[in-house]
Design an enzyme around this catalytic site. Sequence first.
Site, short mmCIF file in Angstrom:
data_model
loop_
_atom_site.label_atom_id
_atom_site.label_comp_id
_atom_site.label_asym_id
_atom_site.label_seq_id
_atom_site.Cartn_x
_atom_site.Cartn_y
_atom_site.Cartn_z
N GLU A 237 0.83 -1.21 0.00
CA GLU A 237 0.00 0.00 0.00
C GLU A 237 0.87 1.26 0.00
OE1 GLU A 237 -4.05 0.38 1.91
OE2 GLU A 237 -2.80 1.38 3.43
N ASP A 260 -15.85 0.66 5.85
CA ASP A 260 -15.81 -0.25 6.98
C ASP A 260 -16.81 0.30 7.99
OD1 ASP A 260 -15.26 -1.56 9.38
OD2 ASP A 260 -13.18 -1.91 8.80
#
Length: 286
Positions: A237, A260
Amino acid sequence: MAHCERKLLVKSGNHRKMALNVLSPWLAPIVWDGTYDLSILDKQHNNTRIGLFVFAVKKYIRFLQLFLESAERYFMVGHKVTYYVFTDKVDEVVKPKIADGRILQLHSVVADQRWQDVSMRRMEILTVYTKKHMPNEIDYLVCADVDMVFNDHVGVEILGDLVATIHPGYFLAEPQHFNYERRPISAAYIPDGEGDFYYMAAFYGGKVDKIYRLSMACKNGIIEDKKKNIEALWQEESHLNRYLVYNKPTKVLSPEYIWDTKLPHGEFIKKKRFIAVHKDHQEVRN
Ligand code: 5GW
Ligand code: MN
């Protein structure tokens, strides 16, 4: 209107508003619900072939069934889709019922011992497939984490040359608080003052040749770091974020495309299209 409403939600002056816009400073669209007309885009992509790349090794194979079933329901419905599933246990894959015009490819891959290596292995596999196989099979590739489910429409509005998603935990953060790799010794280093968004590696995509270039750059960065015995803060990432600072995405996806439900500020996110499955981190790592 939705755009204005989002802006109004930011009451204090402390919030960065960049991610709430509908255009980035380099004029890439930031895709929010209501910013596109799907009927026009669907016609434009009448013949477009789309790949969905997903990795499910070791204990993460448990997420695959729901991932694929939810993709059948919400991902590029009515379009030509090829799933590229990479797993260490091809025999254990529960194949969902797949609609006409969609293909499931199962590929065998080694399971790295260290979890940090598993997620970095994805980049290496990507370099191979975006070079050798995918150019003849698909036009666009979308790469996703498997510990996620599609929960609402995800369609051709996300397609573009190079597309990345704003991390749902950082969309209101000030740039100095982005979780970029800040050590100059790492190939993923991003100096203070550079970088526009903090992107999440759980959902990105683009034209196949663009993802080939991206994955090569990230893989090479990972190898350079390994030679120095270091590893970027957030593995691949971090390298993805570095690449996207200097190769700006042509389209940016809002956190509607990675959400989320445990996160704050969900009131900004009307459509939670692709959401994290809550997992016991200790348990899946062992
Ligand atoms: C296992 C333990 C820790 C971190 C990664 C793994 C792991 C990841 C694994 O054992 N098997 C696997 O297939 N993966 C792939 O890498 C999955 O596609 C997963 O969605 C992706 C990224 O790892 P995540 O989902 O644990 O990362 P976060 O940032 O969502 O927690
Ligand atoms: Mn994940």
